[in-house]
Design a protein around this motif. Structure first.
Motif, PDB file in Angstrom:
ATOM      1  N   LYS A   1       0.859  -1.183   0.000  1.00 18.08           N
ATOM      2  CA  LYS A   1       0.000   0.000   0.000  1.00 18.08           C
ATOM      3  C   LYS A   1       0.891   1.226   0.000  1.00 18.08           C
ATOM      4  O   LYS A   1       1.894   1.277   0.707  1.00 18.08           O
ATOM      5  CB  LYS A   1      -0.899   0.031   1.235  1.00 18.08           C
ATOM      6  N   LEU A   2       0.486   2.205  -0.797  1.00 17.59           N
ATOM      7  CA  LEU A   2       1.190   3.475  -0.875  1.00 17.59           C
ATOM      8  C   LEU A   2       0.404   4.505  -0.092  1.00 17.59           C
ATOM      9  O   LEU A   2      -0.811   4.638  -0.282  1.00 17.59           O
ATOM     10  CB  LEU A   2       1.310   3.899  -2.341  1.00 17.59           C
ATOM     11  N   PHE A   3       1.087   5.204   0.806  1.00 17.89           N
ATOM     12  CA  PHE A   3       0.464   6.253   1.608  1.00 17.89           C
ATOM     13  C   PHE A   3       1.121   7.571   1.236  1.00 17.89           C
ATOM     14  O   PHE A   3       2.346   7.669   1.192  1.00 17.89           O
ATOM     15  CB  PHE A   3       0.647   5.977   3.107  1.00 17.89           C
ATOM     16  N   THR A   4       0.305   8.567   0.961  1.00 20.96           N
ATOM     17  CA  THR A   4       0.829   9.895   0.650  1.00 20.96           C
ATOM     18  C   THR A   4       0.493  10.828   1.799  1.00 20.96           C
ATOM     19  O   THR A   4      -0.453  10.595   2.546  1.00 20.96           O
ATOM     20  CB  THR A   4       0.226  10.451  -0.653  1.00 20.96           C
ATOM     21  N   SER A   5       1.274  11.896   1.920  1.00 21.82           N
ATOM     22  CA  SER A   5       0.994  12.860   2.978  1.00 21.82           C
ATOM     23  C   SER A   5       0.598  14.189   2.357  1.00 21.82           C
ATOM     24  O   SER A   5       0.684  14.380   1.159  1.00 21.82           O
ATOM     25  CB  SER A   5       2.220  13.028   3.878  1.00 21.82           C
ATOM     26  N   GLY A   6       0.174  15.070   3.189  1.00 22.03           N
ATOM     27  CA  GLY A   6      -0.301  16.368   2.742  1.00 22.03           C
ATOM     28  C   GLY A   6      -1.630  16.652   3.404  1.00 22.03           C
ATOM     29  O   GLY A   6      -2.025  15.975   4.356  1.00 22.03           O
ATOM     30  N   ILE A   7      -2.339  17.640   2.896  1.00 26.23           N
ATOM     31  CA  ILE A   7      -3.642  17.979   3.470  1.00 26.23           C
ATOM     32  C   ILE A   7      -4.577  16.785   3.362  1.00 26.23           C
ATOM     33  O   ILE A   7      -5.230  16.398   4.309  1.00 26.23           O
ATOM     34  CB  ILE A   7      -4.244  19.208   2.773  1.00 26.23           C
ATOM     35  N   LEU A   8      -4.622  16.197   2.175  1.00 28.50           N
ATOM     36  CA  LEU A   8      -5.411  14.980   1.989  1.00 28.50           C
ATOM     37  C   LEU A   8      -4.443  13.811   1.920  1.00 28.50           C
ATOM     38  O   LEU A   8      -3.572  13.772   1.067  1.00 28.50           O
ATOM     39  CB  LEU A   8      -6.233  15.060   0.703  1.00 28.50           C
TER      40      LEU A   8
ATOM     41  N   ILE B   1       9.888   7.594   0.994  1.00 27.97           N
ATOM     42  CA  ILE B   1      10.482   8.303  -0.135  1.00 27.97           C
ATOM     43  C   ILE B   1      10.331   9.797   0.111  1.00 27.97           C
ATOM     44  O   ILE B   1       9.255  10.264   0.490  1.00 27.97           O
ATOM     45  CB  ILE B   1       9.803   7.902  -1.462  1.00 27.97           C
ATOM     46  N   ASP B   2      11.409  10.537  -0.135  1.00 26.69           N
ATOM     47  CA  ASP B   2      11.404  11.972   0.163  1.00 26.69           C
ATOM     48  C   ASP B   2      10.664  12.793  -0.901  1.00 26.69           C
ATOM     49  O   ASP B   2      10.318  12.286  -1.964  1.00 26.69           O
ATOM     50  CB  ASP B   2      12.822  12.494   0.368  1.00 26.69           C
ATOM     51  N   PHE B   3      10.431  14.071  -0.581  1.00 22.85           N
ATOM     52  CA  PHE B   3       9.710  14.988  -1.466  1.00 22.85           C
ATOM     53  C   PHE B   3      10.375  15.108  -2.836  1.00 22.85           C
ATOM     54  O   PHE B   3       9.703  15.278  -3.839  1.00 22.85           O
ATOM     55  CB  PHE B   3       9.629  16.397  -0.839  1.00 22.85           C
TER      56      PHE B   3
ATOM     57  N   GLU C   1      12.897  14.630   4.061  1.00 22.51           N
ATOM     58  CA  GLU C   1      11.538  14.818   4.564  1.00 22.51           C
ATOM     59  C   GLU C   1      10.648  13.932   3.699  1.00 22.51           C
ATOM     60  O   GLU C   1      10.463  14.188   2.518  1.00 22.51           O
ATOM     61  CB  GLU C   1      11.130  16.288   4.453  1.00 22.51           C
ATOM     62  N   PHE C   2      10.156  12.873   4.291  1.00 25.80           N
ATOM     63  CA  PHE C   2       9.439  11.857   3.532  1.00 25.80           C
ATOM     64  C   PHE C   2       7.967  12.219   3.363  1.00 25.80           C
ATOM     65  O   PHE C   2       7.297  12.580   4.319  1.00 25.80           O
ATOM     66  CB  PHE C   2       9.564  10.495   4.228  1.00 25.80           C
TER      67      PHE C   2
END
Length: 174
Positions: free
Chosen positions: A77-84, A137-139, A117-118
């Motif tokens: 599973k891939l998880f992304t960060s951010g507001i959503l 994985i970083d930005f 910063e991942f």
């Protein structure tokens, strides 16, 4: 008309909040997950410079680190960060390719690393739904950090080839 618009806004906001909180609750505690995987790590008998003992260390890893292998991966599973924050299922074929790329020394170069910063995390699972690996994985999409870590991953700095093949897969899901 005004009441209908307000009702629409309230319902939309309610649905968004329900979705947001449900998704947030399904995101794993990555710090705890990383610590658990780190605690299972097999310590290399050789703690000298990685460059000097690289060949012997890779052979040690082949014998001792069997957890994070293509054969053991059942899904990712891939998880992304951010507001959503998004949780995206990666198909089995791509999951296995990702592990193969991440364990390939040609995917990395020996370079100095900065403080990463991942913003993307990939969690790998076995057939019993147990977590067997975590890659961050970083930005800039140039640096990775994986647990369990093997010497083939060098210091996690992706080579041009490694970055290209890794993101040929990940971009299908982003």
């Amino acid at each position: 008309m005004k009441k209908a618009f307000i009702l629409f806004l309230v319902l939309s906001l309610s649905l968004f909040l329900v979705y947001f909180f449900l998704k947030k609750s399904s995101v794993p505690d990555f710090d705890k997950l990383e610590k658990t995987l780190y605690d299972r790590r097999i310590i290399h008998p050789n703690q000298n410079s990685w460059k000097e003992t690289y060949t012997e260390d890779v052979e040690f890893d082949k014998v001792n680190i069997k957890l994070f292998t293509v054969e053991n991966v059942a899904k990712a599973k891939l998880f992304t960060s951010g507001i959503l924050k998004f949780e995206i299922d990666i198909n089995i074929e791509d999951s296995k390719k990702l592990v193969q790329i991440l364990n390939d020394s040609a995917s990395y170069v020996w370079n100095e690393l900065g403080t990463a910063e991942f913003d993307k995390k990939i969690v790998f699972y076995d057939n019993s739904n147990k977590v067997i690996g975590l890659t961050q994985i970083d930005f800039d999409n140039q640096q990775t950090y994986s647990e369990p870590h093997s010497r083939t991953m060098k210091w996690g700095n992706l080579s041009g080839r490694g970055q290209k093949v890794l993101f040929e897969i990940l971009n299908k899901y982003l």
